[in-house]
Scaffold this motif. Structure first.
Motif, short mmCIF file in Angstrom:
data_model
loop_
_atom_site.label_atom_id
_atom_site.label_comp_id
_atom_site.label_asym_id
_atom_site.label_seq_id
_atom_site.Cartn_x
_atom_site.Cartn_y
_atom_site.Cartn_z
N GLU A 89 0.82 -1.20 0.00
CA GLU A 89 0.00 0.00 0.00
C GLU A 89 0.86 1.26 0.00
O GLU A 89 0.58 2.23 -0.71
CB GLU A 89 -0.91 -0.01 1.22
CG GLU A 89 -1.74 1.26 1.41
CD GLU A 89 -2.76 1.46 0.31
OE1 GLU A 89 -3.20 2.61 0.11
OE2 GLU A 89 -3.12 0.46 -0.35
N THR A 92 2.43 1.71 -3.51
CA THR A 92 1.50 2.08 -4.58
C THR A 92 0.83 3.43 -4.36
O THR A 92 0.18 3.93 -5.27
CB THR A 92 0.41 1.00 -4.73
OG1 THR A 92 -0.25 0.81 -3.47
CG2 THR A 92 1.02 -0.32 -5.18
N SER A 93 0.99 4.00 -3.18
CA SER A 93 0.35 5.29 -2.91
C SER A 93 1.40 6.37 -2.69
O SER A 93 1.65 7.22 -3.56
CB SER A 93 -0.58 5.18 -1.69
OG SER A 93 0.14 4.73 -0.55
N ASP A 94 2.05 6.38 -1.53
CA ASP A 94 3.00 7.44 -1.19
C ASP A 94 4.31 7.35 -1.97
O ASP A 94 4.99 8.37 -2.15
CB ASP A 94 3.31 7.41 0.30
CG ASP A 94 2.09 7.69 1.15
OD1 ASP A 94 1.07 8.11 0.57
OD2 ASP A 94 2.13 7.48 2.37
N SER A 96 4.80 5.56 -5.08
CA SER A 96 4.60 4.90 -6.37
C SER A 96 5.62 5.42 -7.39
O SER A 96 6.12 6.54 -7.29
CB SER A 96 3.18 5.15 -6.88
OG SER A 96 3.00 6.52 -7.20
N SER A 206 8.55 7.65 5.15
CA SER A 206 7.38 8.51 5.30
C SER A 206 7.78 9.91 5.76
O SER A 206 7.27 10.92 5.25
CB SER A 206 6.39 7.88 6.29
OG SER A 206 5.26 8.69 6.44
#
Length: 369
Positions: A89, A92-94, A96, A206
């Motif tokens: 996840e 594919t989100s933060d 990608s 992150s």
């Protein structure tokens, strides 16, 4: 012989077996039905599916004994799937690949931008229009030498910010490769045993992404000294300096065309409302063939988004570049767009015809924005 159950009993006195002591046990045959019967249906062959059914019916106590205190495999698998999906996840989100490519293009665009110092009041009431007159008023109060020093600070801060953005993006790209390596090469046991390292890496990436996004927008300029001279000023206004960007000036390749002895040029500013600005147009004849042809170069001031340059040599290549005219608040600008155009060959005469005498180019303005 059938499967037997051994009832363990302590020796008299209840003492634990030590050196020279043994447990006393009585062996009782198990009934030939239920789970024991299922286990004994295939002599000499371990029936895994039947064993799982028996362990589920037997309860967690017997499972803990047979697994040596480890969690059942189905629980480990569920934990593995959950944590692996967490990494997927994030990728594919933060983090990608598409998003990282967009950030790379954004950095390339920021390198082409122009950076300016903007003077704003620290506290501005909503709807107050007095701040529109502040820059003109403030420039009368600001010490010119101190302001020039702040422009140098702004240029250094901008260069550092662009370098940090590139470095942070490279770290994010390497972090993505590391996470993909974990997913592609680690089996369930290795992934679960190394989860703390993976989790820590997720947290670091992150935080790096948050810092990267915050740095994409130029912020407040750090001021260490007063810019307003206290001499003759009864009340020193409270101001703040911020760095602002202007999108690069880019030639319109389709609208810029060359003719026999003149060219028509047009440019625009991407992602910005049309504004009336001052520009500088630079041009130069490429590969001059005679000393007198070297006059075909220069800088011209343009007050619109298009112009015509005349009195050029036919059948020759010229390079044109455009930029905003330098202003008092400009602190950093390292890029300008350029275009090479070749004028059309002369329509009259042949190879034996004398070459036209070069003339100084002439700039003709067209209607601007």
């Amino acid at each position: 012989m059938g499967v037997a159950r051994e009832t363990i009993q302590p020796s008299p006195g209840g003492a634990h077996p030590g050196p020279g002591m043994q447990w006393a046990g009585a062996v009782e045959p198990l009934p030939r039905e239920g789970p024991a019967a299922m286990l004994s249906q295939s002599p000499g062959v371990t029936n895994i599916g039947t064993l799982d059914v028996y362990l589920n019916k037997a309860g967690p106590g017997l499972q803990a004994v047979l697994y040596g205190g480890e969690e059942p495999e189905n629980e480990a698998w569920g934990r593995y799937v959950e944590r692996k999906n967490m990494v997927l996840e994030f990728l594919t989100s933060d983090l990608s690949l598409h998003l990282l490519k967009r950030h790379r293009k954004r950095i390339e665009l920021l390198r082409k931008c122009s950076y300016y110092i903007e003077i704003l009041p620290k506290h501005l009431a909503l709807g107050d229009q007095n701040h529109l007159m502040l820059p003109t008023t403030m420039f009368q109060l600001i010490d010119p030498w101190r302001f020039q020093r702040m422009k140098k600070v702004g240029a250094v801060q901008t260069r550092i910010q662009l370098l940090l953005l590139s470095e942070l993006l490279e770290q994010l790209e390497r972090g993505r490769d590391e996470l993909l390596h974990f997913l592609e090469t680690y089996d369930m046991a290795a992934f679960l045993s190394g989860w703390e390292v993976i989790r820590q890496r997720l947290s670091e990436l992150s935080e790096q992404m948050d810092g990267f996004l915050a740095m994409l927008v130029p912020g407040k300029l750090h001021v260490k000294h007063r810019l307003v001279s206290e001499v003759g000023v009864t009340k020193i206004p409270h101001i703040k300096l911020v760095l602002v960007t202007k999108m690069p000036v880019v030639f319109d390749r389709k609208a810029s065309v060359a003719h026999e002895d003149w060219v028509s040029l047009k440019w625009f500013v991407s992602s910005q409302q049309p504004l009336l600005e001052q520009y500088e147009l630079h041009f130069k004849l490429l590969e001059p063939r005679a000393p007198q042809e070297k006059v075909h170069c220069g800088v011209m001031a343009v007050a619109s988004d298009s112009c015509e340059v005349r009195n050029l040599l036919a059948g020759r290549s010229y390079r044109f570049s455009v930029k905003r005219a330098e202003t008092y608040t400009l602190v950093y600008e390292q890029w300008r767009d350029s275009i090479t155009l070749k004028t059309e060959p002369c329509g009259e005469g042949g190879e034996g015809a004398p070459a036209p005498q070069p003339r100084l180019p002439h700039l003709g303005h067209t209607q601007g924005m």
